[in-house]
Design a protein around this motif. Structure first.
Motif, short mmCIF file in Angstrom:
data_model
loop_
_atom_site.label_atom_id
_atom_site.label_comp_id
_atom_site.label_asym_id
_atom_site.label_seq_id
_atom_site.Cartn_x
_atom_site.Cartn_y
_atom_site.Cartn_z
N LYS A 144 4.71 1.55 0.56
CA LYS A 144 4.63 2.22 1.65
C LYS A 144 3.54 1.76 2.42
O LYS A 144 2.34 1.43 2.20
CB LYS A 144 4.62 3.74 1.33
CG LYS A 144 4.30 4.80 2.44
CD LYS A 144 3.14 5.03 2.59
CE LYS A 144 2.69 5.84 4.06
NZ LYS A 144 1.47 6.40 4.25
N GLY A 182 1.79 13.27 7.75
CA GLY A 182 1.47 12.65 6.31
C GLY A 182 2.46 12.37 5.61
O GLY A 182 2.44 11.83 4.53
N ASP A 242 4.06 9.50 2.66
CA ASP A 242 3.79 9.46 1.50
C ASP A 242 4.59 9.89 0.37
O ASP A 242 5.09 9.47 -0.47
CB ASP A 242 2.51 9.92 1.01
CG ASP A 242 1.22 9.26 2.08
OD1 ASP A 242 1.41 8.12 2.14
OD2 ASP A 242 0.38 9.85 2.14
N GLY A 247 -7.14 13.40 3.39
CA GLY A 247 -6.12 13.18 4.15
C GLY A 247 -5.22 11.79 3.59
O GLY A 247 -4.42 11.17 4.05
N VAL A 248 -6.10 11.09 2.68
CA VAL A 248 -5.42 9.79 2.20
C VAL A 248 -4.28 9.75 1.62
O VAL A 248 -3.56 9.01 1.91
CB VAL A 248 -6.55 8.96 1.28
CG1 VAL A 248 -6.71 9.86 0.03
CG2 VAL A 248 -6.06 7.65 0.90
MG MG Z 1 -1.10 9.11 5.74
#
Ligand code: MG
Ligand code: ADP
Ligand code: ASP
Length: 601
Positions: free
Chosen positions: A7, A151, A154, A209-210
């Motif tokens: 990804k 986000g 992911d 936030g990773v």
């Molecule tokens: Mg992200």
């Protein structure tokens, strides 16, 4: 042939050079003998730009049309990625969420994945293509385009890795792994070699936030090891797996949720059903609530405070104001300028001294703690947004997350080795996972356990002054008396400027605890100390409990139907605990068991 999912986040496909670089990485993986599925995000800040464009037209765009708009970002990048791979002389096929068959529910902007088709993906892979899947998007039963929440690519990647039983799921981003905290806020943060699903779930949902927190739910539920690494270097990165590197560490990471807002419903009558009235209305708007704390006041009235994401404050307030009328509350207040600082660690459940260390470090810097909630593996405090980054740095330093014991001891294994290891351990487990995937909605709520703990007592100090240093002093003195504290909640101060601080202790330490609390209350000028010799702590554990906004509601409803009053509550991603009166424990347990019977595995 081994299959890998790679990804690439927005910053990793931000311009044509970066797209070509990502394309080369995928080609290399294919040349090494793997089938490769790429999942890509929208280029750079595209999603933010699209949001801004819509905001220039109206501040209330229809959610369906926003998903139509936002999904275009990923459609651009999958096409460009396929063009890049073709230009390098290799076969590639780009697919949107709808083309793959990523079926979701119909909740626009935060849709959940129900199922994913694999036929077309498998066929394209067998034809020698690198398949490029658009992250973050799917379709509902009526073919409307949906998106999974910011986000969310992911989550697409880990979900694809799960349904394809991939040998590796690699998340390429602009940092070279998961750090002890956000390295943009705290430059001294250190990379972790390996972290457990539960810790990562908490950190992600508390602001790290990773990774999108729901992607970790998938990892945990379907046994997908996740490898987070840099798209710009060949550094080893971080493995997110079942077993953490250091299960003994009291704190393995810290996180900041910058954009929180606090809501307080003032002067509600403290009886079963009140919380349900308030929170079910918020849940109906699909807003997740955190840090729910009651300030048990005099004369049978209480203040109920909690936090919501700042961008959902207005919607939440609408719901709360309606509820406030129904429960005859005295008023509703809110603060849009707060932030939540949390520390997470599996080891804290078995150690003392963790909470007071956090409180002391903030007190020494003169930072006021507005609210506190804890659960088995995390402690969260609410502070003013202005001082939040400083608070994060201070707490990170207090737990020495910036020094060597946390340096990666174990480096992630290379892909080949992990393929071999997984091949060996596959067998039954893989069969079980596949069966499960076919029989359920992928992101459906699953509960592993419902339990009752009747071994604790509660101590409450009321009229606690609203100034820095109080919580630190209280828990240092409690610890000095040799008392083991489990849950801690500190309410938001009442209109008169005083808060309630409650904590639970083992029953055989109650008298010692009350004595200590009285001494402390006297020296700090608090109003009074009350206690409950036997309380019942009811816990529901599972996966993704906070993102499923209905879990706390089901608990409130089941308990309120039986006339059981909730005295304390805390929520985490893996567990929701409520404290009720000692005599109501068994009844409460039976109520919860039947309320969750359909999702208990
Ligand atoms: Mg992200
Ligand atoms: P992508 O576009 O690749 O999905 P994100 O911006 O979503 O990337 O996530 C990467 C960012 O997450 C990093 O640049 C970093 O600032 C932030 N971050 C927050 N917490 C952490 C953490 N604990 N470890 C690593 N990065 C973190
Ligand atoms: N493009 C989406 C976002 O910016 C999804 C993602 O990047 O994961 O939130």
């Amino acid at each position: 042939m081994p299959l890998i999912v790679q990804k690439f986040g927005g910053s990793s496909v931000a311009n044509p050079e970066k797209i070509l670089r990502a394309a080369r990485r995928a080609i290399r993986a294919q040349q090494e003998g793997n089938q490769v599925v790429m999942v890509v995000s929208a280029m750079g800040d595209t999603t933010d730009d699209l949001l801004e464009l819509a905001a220039k037209i109206t501040d209330r765009p229809p959610a369906r049309e926003m998903d139509m708009l936002l999904s275009t970002g990923e459609q651009v990048s999958v096409a460009l990625m396929a063009i890049a791979i073709h230009s390098l002389g290799h076969k590639a096929l780009s697919l949107t969420g709808a083309q793959i068959g990523v079926k979701t529910d119909a909740s626009y902007r935060k849709a959940r994945i129900k199922s994913i088709e694999t036929t077309r993906l498998r066929k394209s892979l067998d034809d020698g293509n690198i398949v490029i899947a658009a992250g973050f998007q799917g379709i509902d039963d009526d073919f409307n385009i949906t998106t999974l929440g910011r986000g969310g690519s992911d989550t697409t990647a880990v979900a694809l890795a799960a349904v394809l039983r991939a040998d590796a799921c690699e998340i390429y981003t602009d940092v070279d792994g998961v750090y002890t905290t956000d390295p943009r806020v705290v430059p001294e943060a250190r990379r972790v070699g390996r972290i457990g699903y539960d810790e990562m779930l908490e950190l992600a949902s508390l602001g790290a936030g990773v990774m999108h927190s729901r992607s970790i739910e998938f990892g945990k539920k379907f046994d997908v090891p996740i490898h987070v690494r840099s798209s710009f270097t060949d550094q080893l990165g971080t493995m997110i797996v079942a077993e953490p590197e250091r299960p003994d560490l009291p704190v393995s990471g810290a996180a900041i949720t910058k954009d929180e807002a606090r809501i307080t419903v003032q002067g509600v009558i403290d009886r079963p059903g009140t919380s349900l009235e308030i929170f079910s209305r918020i849940a109906a708007k699909n807003i997740s609530v955190d840090m729910i704390v009651q300030n048990i006041g005099q004369s049978g009235r209480a203040d109920i405070s909690f936090t919501v994401p700042q961008n959902e404050l207005d919607t939440a307030l609408e719901a709360v104001r309606e509820a406030a009328k129904v429960v005859s509350a005295e008023g509703v207040t809110s603060d849009a300028n707060v932030a939540k600082i949390s520390v997470v660690g599996l080891g804290m459940a078995k150690q003392t001294g963790v909470a007071e260390k956090m409180f002391r470090s903030l007190a020494d810097a003169g930072i006021n703690i507005q609210m506190i909630t804890t659960s088995e593996i995390k402690i969260s405090v609410l502070v003013s947004r202005e001082r939040a980054p400083e608070a994060l740095r201070i707490v990170h330093h207090a737990f020495q997350l910036d020094t060597s014991p946390h340096a990666p001891r174990e480096e992630p294994k290379a892909r080949g080795e992990s393929h071999a290891a997984r091949e060996n351990s596959r067998g039954d487990l893989a069969a079980a996972v596949v069966t499960r995937l076919q029989s359920m909605n992928m992101e459906e709520l699953t509960i592993d356990d419902i339990s009752l703990d009747s071994s604790q007592a509660r101590v409450t100090i009321s009229g606690v002054p609203d100034k820095p240093g109080i919580a630190a002093k209280v828990f240092e003195d409690v610890a000095a008396a040799g008392i083991f504290v489990d849950m801690i909640v500190q309410s938001h101060p009442s209109a008169a400027g005083a808060a309630t601080l409650s904590f639970t202790v083992p029953q055989n330490q109650l008298s010692k605890s009350v004595e200590a609390a009285r001494r402390i209350a006297q020296s700090l000028g608090c109003q009074q100390v009350t206690s409950s010799p036997i309380i019942s702590k009811l816990s529901v554990s599972g996966v993704g409990l906070r993102t499923h906004v209905g879990v706390a509601i089901r608990m409130f409803k089941a308990l309120s139907d039986a006339g059981v009053n909730v005295e304390m509550i805390n929520t985490s991603e893996v567990r929701v605990n409520v404290v009720v009166d000692g005599a109501a424990g068994e009844k409460g347990l039976a109520q919860l068991q039947s309320a969750f019977a359909d999702v208990l595995r």
